[in-house]
Design an enzyme around this catalytic site. Structure first.
Site, PDB file in Angstrom:
ATOM      1  N   GLY A  18      -1.637   3.064  -5.379  1.00 51.97           N
ATOM      2  CA  GLY A  18      -0.664   2.660  -4.355  1.00 51.97           C
ATOM      3  C   GLY A  18      -1.204   1.529  -3.497  1.00 51.97           C
ATOM      4  O   GLY A  18      -0.518   0.541  -3.220  1.00 51.97           O
ATOM      5  N   LYS A  19      -2.474   1.673  -3.082  1.00 60.87           N
ATOM      6  CA  LYS A  19      -3.097   0.632  -2.255  1.00 60.87           C
ATOM      7  C   LYS A  19      -3.285  -0.657  -3.045  1.00 60.87           C
ATOM      8  O   LYS A  19      -3.052  -1.747  -2.530  1.00 60.87           O
ATOM      9  CB  LYS A  19      -4.499   1.092  -1.832  1.00 60.87           C
ATOM     10  CG  LYS A  19      -4.546   1.962  -0.647  1.00 60.87           C
ATOM     11  CD  LYS A  19      -6.022   2.081  -0.314  1.00 60.87           C
ATOM     12  CE  LYS A  19      -6.294   3.181   0.645  1.00 60.87           C
ATOM     13  NZ  LYS A  19      -7.740   3.333   0.834  1.00 60.87           N
ATOM     14  N   ASP A  75      -9.759   0.879   4.136  1.00 60.25           N
ATOM     15  CA  ASP A  75      -9.898   2.286   4.499  1.00 60.25           C
ATOM     16  C   ASP A  75      -8.826   2.553   5.527  1.00 60.25           C
ATOM     17  O   ASP A  75      -8.688   1.823   6.505  1.00 60.25           O
ATOM     18  CB  ASP A  75     -11.286   2.617   5.048  1.00 60.25           C
ATOM     19  CG  ASP A  75     -11.526   4.117   4.941  1.00 60.25           C
ATOM     20  OD1 ASP A  75     -11.609   4.629   3.805  1.00 60.25           O
ATOM     21  OD2 ASP A  75     -11.596   4.793   5.980  1.00 60.25           O
TER      22      ASP A  75
HETATM   23  P1  IMP Z   1      -8.925   6.150   1.759  1.00 61.62           P
HETATM   24  O1  IMP Z   1      -8.764   4.962   2.658  1.00 61.62           O
HETATM   25  O2  IMP Z   1      -8.968   5.784   0.320  1.00 61.62           O
HETATM   26  O3  IMP Z   1     -10.008   7.055   2.215  1.00 61.62           O
HETATM   27  O4  IMP Z   1      -7.588   6.995   1.837  1.00 61.62           O
HETATM   28  C1  IMP Z   1      -6.600   6.745   2.752  1.00 61.62           C
HETATM   29  C2  IMP Z   1      -5.488   7.750   2.620  1.00 61.62           C
HETATM   30  O5  IMP Z   1      -4.656   7.573   3.764  1.00 61.62           O
HETATM   31  C3  IMP Z   1      -4.602   7.504   1.431  1.00 61.62           C
HETATM   32  O6  IMP Z   1      -4.978   8.216   0.316  1.00 61.62           O
HETATM   33  C4  IMP Z   1      -3.263   7.973   1.972  1.00 61.62           C
HETATM   34  O7  IMP Z   1      -3.201   9.342   1.907  1.00 61.62           O
HETATM   35  C5  IMP Z   1      -3.312   7.636   3.419  1.00 61.62           C
HETATM   36  N1  IMP Z   1      -2.657   6.342   3.641  1.00 61.62           N
HETATM   37  C6  IMP Z   1      -3.266   5.160   3.891  1.00 61.62           C
HETATM   38  N2  IMP Z   1      -2.355   4.180   3.975  1.00 61.62           N
HETATM   39  C7  IMP Z   1      -1.164   4.754   3.734  1.00 61.62           C
HETATM   40  C8  IMP Z   1       0.152   4.228   3.664  1.00 61.62           C
HETATM   41  O8  IMP Z   1       0.426   3.025   3.785  1.00 61.62           O
HETATM   42  N3  IMP Z   1       1.100   5.132   3.409  1.00 61.62           N
HETATM   43  C9  IMP Z   1       0.861   6.443   3.239  1.00 61.62           C
HETATM   44  N4  IMP Z   1      -0.344   6.981   3.276  1.00 61.62           N
HETATM   45  C10 IMP Z   1      -1.356   6.136   3.530  1.00 61.62           C
END
Ligand code: IMP
Length: 201
Positions: A18-19, A75
């Site tokens: 997704g990111k 992050d």
């Molecule tokens: P990390 O930055 O990979 O540790 O994980 C960040 C987590 O935050 C993601 O897996 C999502 O669950 C949540 N998150 C971050 N950005 C978004 C967004 O734009 N929409 C929904 N959830 C998000």
């Protein structure tokens, strides 16, 4: 052109589809291509820092070292005010293994109810770190404020999008077209700071 933009193929130091999709859509207009960590066989470093910025930096530096490219890492997470900022930097970890964000969203609802919370305000925070394979790392932070709604609505985004309604709107990020979300998201705000710093200098 500078030490970052002279590299046309970047790495996105993330395993989160997704990111990666959102970051790719943000940087492509600047004539850059980017590959995700899976495509580049980059390992997933342990997130040992206790801030979004610290973890973004750690991932970007590992991505730049591992790929030899300029690496961009994100992050991010959801901070719920009535939960003292949780799940925060633990946003991904609240979804368990294998990832189940419906379970994580339900956990948020259960915790709010257990505390008898009436204030459902929350914010998404995003730290973007840009690491150069043989240079410095730059970091940018953005946020978007809003409130939570249950049950989850919409399947257009990822993660906690279906329970988050940004300020001034009445639909969740999960119900929004990507272009609308990109115009106002925490990631977009952080990215705008990056653009001003990297592409306009
Ligand atoms: P990390 O930055 O990979 O540790 O994980 C960040 C987590 O935050 C993601 O897996 C999502 O669950 C949540 N998150 C971050 N950005 C978004 C967004 O734009 N929409 C929904 N959830 C998000």
């Amino acid at each position: 052109m500078n030490e970052y933009t002279s590299h046309k193929a970047w790495a996105i130091a993330s395993h989160n589809a997704g990111k990666i999709k959102e970051i790719r859509e943000l940087i492509e207009p600047y004539g850059l291509v980017a590959n995700g960590a899976d495509e580049l066989n980059l390992p997933e470093p342990e997130e040992t820092e206790n801030t979004f910025i610290g973890n973004a930096e750690l991932k970007a530096v590992a991505g730049a070292k591992g790929s030899g490219r300029v690496a961009l890492a994100d992050d991010s997470g959801l901070e719920v005010f009535a939960l003292d900022g949780d799940p925060g930097i633990y946003s991904a970890r609240w979804s368990g293994e294998p990832r189940d964000f419906y379970a994580a969203m339900d956990k948020v609802r259960t915790e709010l109810e257990a505390r008898g919370a009436t204030d459902y305000s929350a914010r998404f925070v995003c730290a973007l770190a840009l690491a150069h394979p043989d240079g410095p790392t730059r970091v940018y932070e953005g946020e978007v404020r809003g409130h939570l709604t249950f049950p989850p609505r919409g399947n257009k985004g990822f993660g906690y999008d279906p329970i988050f309604i940004p300020e001034g709107r009445d639909i969740t990020f999960g119900e929004m077209d990507p272009a609308q979300k990109h115009a106002m998201s925490h990631r977009a705000h952080a990215f705008r700071l990056l653009v001003d710093d990297i592409f306009k200098s």
